[in-house]
Design an enzyme around this catalytic site. Structure first.
Site, PDB file in Angstrom:
ATOM      1  N   LYS A 182       0.846  -1.206   0.000  1.00 13.53           N
ATOM      2  CA  LYS A 182       0.000   0.000   0.000  1.00 13.53           C
ATOM      3  C   LYS A 182       0.877   1.250   0.000  1.00 13.53           C
ATOM      4  CE  LYS A 182      -1.988   2.595   3.231  1.00 13.53           C
ATOM      5  NZ  LYS A 182      -1.968   3.931   2.608  1.00 13.53           N
ATOM      6  N   GLU A 237       4.372   6.453  15.812  1.00 17.16           N
ATOM      7  CA  GLU A 237       3.045   6.218  16.384  1.00 17.16           C
ATOM      8  C   GLU A 237       2.326   5.049  15.701  1.00 17.16           C
ATOM      9  OE1 GLU A 237       0.811   9.723  15.729  1.00 17.16           O
ATOM     10  OE2 GLU A 237      -1.048   8.872  16.550  1.00 17.16           O
ATOM     11  N   GLU A 256      10.483   0.638  10.065  1.00 21.01           N
ATOM     12  CA  GLU A 256      11.430   1.744   9.838  1.00 21.01           C
ATOM     13  C   GLU A 256      10.680   3.011  10.209  1.00 21.01           C
ATOM     14  OE1 GLU A 256      14.534   1.490   8.865  1.00 21.01           O
ATOM     15  OE2 GLU A 256      14.627  -0.551   8.064  1.00 21.01           O
ATOM     16  N   CYS A 290      13.291  10.789   7.073  1.00 22.39           N
ATOM     17  CA  CYS A 290      13.339  10.223   8.424  1.00 22.39           C
ATOM     18  C   CYS A 290      14.725  10.397   9.046  1.00 22.39           C
ATOM     19  CB  CYS A 290      12.950   8.765   8.378  1.00 22.39           C
ATOM     20  SG  CYS A 290      13.815   7.877   7.091  1.00 22.39           S
ATOM     21  N   GLU A 387      10.121  15.104  15.992  1.00 21.49           N
ATOM     22  CA  GLU A 387      10.388  15.174  14.561  1.00 21.49           C
ATOM     23  C   GLU A 387       9.458  16.213  13.933  1.00 21.49           C
ATOM     24  OE1 GLU A 387       9.334  11.558  12.506  1.00 21.49           O
ATOM     25  OE2 GLU A 387      11.196  11.659  11.373  1.00 21.49           O
TER      26      GLU A 387
HETATM   27  P1  NAP Z   1       2.280   7.357   8.764  1.00 20.79           P
HETATM   28  O1  NAP Z   1       1.123   8.211   9.051  1.00 20.79           O
HETATM   29  O2  NAP Z   1       2.743   6.418   9.796  1.00 20.79           O
HETATM   30  O3  NAP Z   1       1.910   6.577   7.426  1.00 20.79           O
HETATM   31  C1  NAP Z   1       2.722   5.599   6.845  1.00 20.79           C
HETATM   32  C2  NAP Z   1       1.861   4.624   6.078  1.00 20.79           C
HETATM   33  O4  NAP Z   1       1.038   3.871   6.989  1.00 20.79           O
HETATM   34  C3  NAP Z   1       0.905   5.285   5.105  1.00 20.79           C
HETATM   35  O5  NAP Z   1       0.756   4.461   3.973  1.00 20.79           O
HETATM   36  C4  NAP Z   1      -0.384   5.335   5.925  1.00 20.79           C
HETATM   37  O6  NAP Z   1      -1.546   5.484   5.167  1.00 20.79           O
HETATM   38  C5  NAP Z   1      -0.334   3.998   6.633  1.00 20.79           C
HETATM   39  N1  NAP Z   1      -1.107   3.892   7.857  1.00 20.79           N
HETATM   40  C6  NAP Z   1      -1.669   4.883   8.614  1.00 20.79           C
HETATM   41  N2  NAP Z   1      -2.276   4.358   9.701  1.00 20.79           N
HETATM   42  C7  NAP Z   1      -2.110   3.005   9.635  1.00 20.79           C
HETATM   43  C8  NAP Z   1      -2.498   1.909  10.469  1.00 20.79           C
HETATM   44  N3  NAP Z   1      -3.164   2.096  11.601  1.00 20.79           N
HETATM   45  N4  NAP Z   1      -2.146   0.658  10.103  1.00 20.79           N
HETATM   46  C9  NAP Z   1      -1.431   0.442   8.986  1.00 20.79           C
HETATM   47  N5  NAP Z   1      -1.054   1.434   8.144  1.00 20.79           N
HETATM   48  C10 NAP Z   1      -1.371   2.709   8.467  1.00 20.79           C
HETATM   49  O7  NAP Z   1       3.557   8.199   8.385  1.00 20.79           O
HETATM   50  P2  NAP Z   1       3.656   9.369   7.328  1.00 20.79           P
HETATM   51  O8  NAP Z   1       3.186  10.640   7.934  1.00 20.79           O
HETATM   52  O9  NAP Z   1       3.028   8.945   6.048  1.00 20.79           O
HETATM   53  O10 NAP Z   1       5.248   9.403   7.094  1.00 20.79           O
HETATM   54  C11 NAP Z   1       6.091  10.148   7.871  1.00 20.79           C
HETATM   55  C12 NAP Z   1       6.845   9.291   8.882  1.00 20.79           C
HETATM   56  O11 NAP Z   1       7.532   8.217   8.276  1.00 20.79           O
HETATM   57  C13 NAP Z   1       7.888  10.084   9.590  1.00 20.79           C
HETATM   58  O12 NAP Z   1       7.763   9.912  10.980  1.00 20.79           O
HETATM   59  C14 NAP Z   1       9.200   9.510   9.104  1.00 20.79           C
HETATM   60  O13 NAP Z   1      10.261   9.634   9.985  1.00 20.79           O
HETATM   61  C15 NAP Z   1       8.845   8.109   8.799  1.00 20.79           C
HETATM   62  N6  NAP Z   1       9.760   7.532   7.817  1.00 20.79           N
HETATM   63  C16 NAP Z   1      10.703   6.621   8.223  1.00 20.79           C
HETATM   64  C17 NAP Z   1      11.594   6.061   7.316  1.00 20.79           C
HETATM   65  C18 NAP Z   1      12.634   5.058   7.729  1.00 20.79           C
HETATM   66  O14 NAP Z   1      13.214   4.406   6.882  1.00 20.79           O
HETATM   67  N7  NAP Z   1      12.917   4.889   9.009  1.00 20.79           N
HETATM   68  C19 NAP Z   1      11.514   6.426   5.974  1.00 20.79           C
HETATM   69  C20 NAP Z   1      10.556   7.348   5.580  1.00 20.79           C
HETATM   70  C21 NAP Z   1       9.680   7.887   6.520  1.00 20.79           C
HETATM   71  P3  NAP Z   1      -1.986   6.980   4.723  1.00 20.79           P
HETATM   72  O15 NAP Z   1      -1.065   7.397   3.646  1.00 20.79           O
HETATM   73  O16 NAP Z   1      -3.343   6.893   4.197  1.00 20.79           O
HETATM   74  O17 NAP Z   1      -1.902   7.834   5.944  1.00 20.79           O
END
Ligand code: NAP
Ligand code: MG
Length: 479
Positions: A182, A237, A256, A290, A387
């Site tokens: 997804k 989260e 990650e 990230c 962050e």
């Molecule tokens: P996010 O809200 O956690 O969303 C990530 C993905 O999970 C999206 O596809 C989201 O769908 C989906 N999602 C949301 N709630 C979910 C649930 N309860 N169960 C399963 N999937 C769910 O994060 P984001 O705001 O898109 O991305 C930013 C974060 O990603 C930052 O904190 C960043 O540090 C982290 N990040 C980490 C890395 C790494 O390699 N460590 C790399 C890139 C980013 P939707 O798109 O519909 O919300």
């Protein structure tokens, strides 16, 4: 007469991309309508609606998992590694051939500057497929056995849509797994173009399934009983929620998550290079990274000089049209993310830190935030701990290497760090003492498929990339 100093934009043509008015789900090698409603994806630089995209329901996710299971049992896990490699090499070559199309589409849907999608994202995506194609017939040398896990459920964020897809899909397929992935709600288009590339490569139906949707679709994937492996990149989260959801099942999980990296500048560092590294560390991809160097730790004796040079450099950053080849900083990915950046920046001011933003004209439409730096930040400030995930840098100072280490490690995260110094011995001793998955020395934000990437503490667990990245998709040496 035209002023020769007037700015002349050099926009990349978008004629190369063919965005359809609506997209279905990619299940079992075909685009299908699905049973749910649809949502819109927009261009964050203009707020133009780009397309309607299907929202996958639980039943659609179930169809996708069934297709992945069939493909796993009947085709993919039975195929020799050398045969699987041919498909991965083919996908890698098509990504290179269609590189400009992918880069333009990524910049339109995500808002990142074309010079980054063209010169960073897409080349690393292709390199990732080439790299793991090479492993497919050599798994017996991996150290993790040769037995795949089965069906992998993969959920990725919006900051590097295609790159995160490659990090997830390439190793999974090389090891003989099939996938249901997804993409994020705000950036589904390059994943759907990747689905077309799978068709073009004649990948057997069901090996890759792409289901678009929001958080509920992600939840349906990670909690599906027939998914053997969950791979997630996103916020800490949601990562914690996923860890709770799969606890007690025998699913294998890699997470990650977020970061708050320290970029540490010593007084013997080449300061002009360090300033370039600071800029690259926090303004690359609008700071939606990230592992961004979002906390600058600068040695007190050079702090004023570094800040002067940094502000001068920031004033030259070109913020605007992501498709303009001169653009350094593009659009913030969504209105929601922009609101979060604004809110935390306001908190920074309220906490008493001093805010400076680069003078620049921001476009009237779209989501924009000027490159910003906060000085006078203390450890307790929220802008030093949380962050921000945007083009905002928090600056702290230190006197001794031990103080730098103590401040750098004083965070719930542990994804990356940077060290700027002339002394090799200091680089080594700092790298040993910093609790971070990656430590860059005299550079920042460099990625290579051969090198494992991942965090400590609340930045998650598991590694992506390199030989270590295979572990997440194999049963282990004793299986
Ligand atoms: P996010 O809200 O956690 O969303 C990530 C993905 O999970 C999206 O596809 C989201 O769908 C989906 N999602 C949301 N709630 C979910 C649930 N309860 N169960 C399963 N999937 C769910 O994060 P984001 O705001 O898109 O991305 C930013 C974060 O990603 C930052 O904190 C960043 O540090 C982290 N990040 C980490 C890395 C790494 O390699 N460590 C790399 C890139 C980013 P939707 O798109 O519909 O919300
Ligand atoms: Mg979008």
């Amino acid at each position: 007469m035209t002023n020769i100093f007037e700015y002349a934009p050099a926009p990349e043509s978008r004629a190369i991309v063919d965005i359809k008015p609506s997209y279905g789900l990619f299940i079992n090698g075909e685009f299908v309508d699905g049973n749910g409603t649809s949502f819109k994806t927009v261009n964050p630089a203009t707020e133009e609606v780009l397309a309607e995209v299907a929202e996958a329901t639980d039943a659609d996710v179930d169809e996708a998992v069934k297709a992945a299971r069939r493909a796993y049992t009947r085709v993919w896990s039975r195929m020799s590694g050398a045969e699987r490699a041919k498909y991965l090499y083919r996908i890698a070559r098509i990504i290179q051939e269609r590189g400009r199309e992918l880069a333009v589409l990524e910049s339109i849907d995500n808002g990142k500057p074309i010079k980054e999608s063209r010169d960073v994202d897409v080349p690393i995506v292709a390199a990732h497929f080439f790299y793991y194609a090479g492993w497919a017939d050599k798994l017996k040398y991996s150290g993790y056995g040769e037995t795949p896990l089965g069906v992998a459920g993969q959920v990725i964020p919006w900051n590097f849509p295609l790159l995160m897809l490659a990090w997830k899909i390439a190793p999974a397929l090389a090891c003989g797994n099939t996938v249901v992935l997804k993409p994020a709600e705000t950036t589904p288009l390059t994943a759907l173009l990747f689905a077309e590339i799978c068709q073009q490569a004649d990948l057997p139906p069901g090996v890759v399934n792409i289901v678009t949707g929001a958080g509920d679709t992600g939840r349906a994937i990670v909690s599906h009983p027939d998914v053997d492996k969950v791979a997630f990149t996103g916020s800490t989260e949601v990562g914690k929620a996923i860890a709770r959801a799969v606890a007690g099942s025998d699913k294998k999980v890699t997470l990650e998550l977020g970061g708050k990296a320290a970029n540490i500048v010593f007084d013997d560092a080449p300061l002009d290079q360090a300033v370039e590294g600071i800029v690259n560390g926090i303004f690359f991809n609008q700071g939606h990274v990230c592992c961004a160097g979002s906390r600058l730790l600068v040695q007190e004796s050079v702090a004023d000089e570094v800040m002067d040079r940094l502000k001068r450099r920031m004033a030259t950053l070109r913020v605007g049209d992501p498709l303009d080849k001169n653009t350094d900083v593009g659009a913030i990915n969504s209105a929601e993310q922009l609101a979060k950046i604004r809110e935390l920046s306001q908190v920074g001011e309220d906490e008493g830190a001093e805010r400076w933003s680069a003078p620049c004209d921001l476009p009237a439409n779209g989501y924009w935030f000027a490159p910003t730096v906060f000085t006078g930040v203390s450890q307790a400030h929220r802008i030093a701990r949380e962050e921000i995930f945007g083009p905002v840098l928090s600056v702290l100072t230190f006197r001794t290497p031990s103080e730098a280490v103590e401040k750098a490690n004083n965070t719930p995260f542990g994804l990356s760090a940077g060290v700027w110094t002339d002394k090799g011995s200091r680089i080594l001793s700092m790298a040993n003492r910093l609790r971070a998955g990656v430590v860059w020395a005299n550079t920042f934000n460099k990625f290579d498929p051969t090198s494992p990437f991942g965090g400590y503490k609340e930045s998650g667990y598991g590694r992506e990339g390199g030989r270590h990245g295979l572990e997440a998709y194999l049963k282990g040496a004793d299986a």
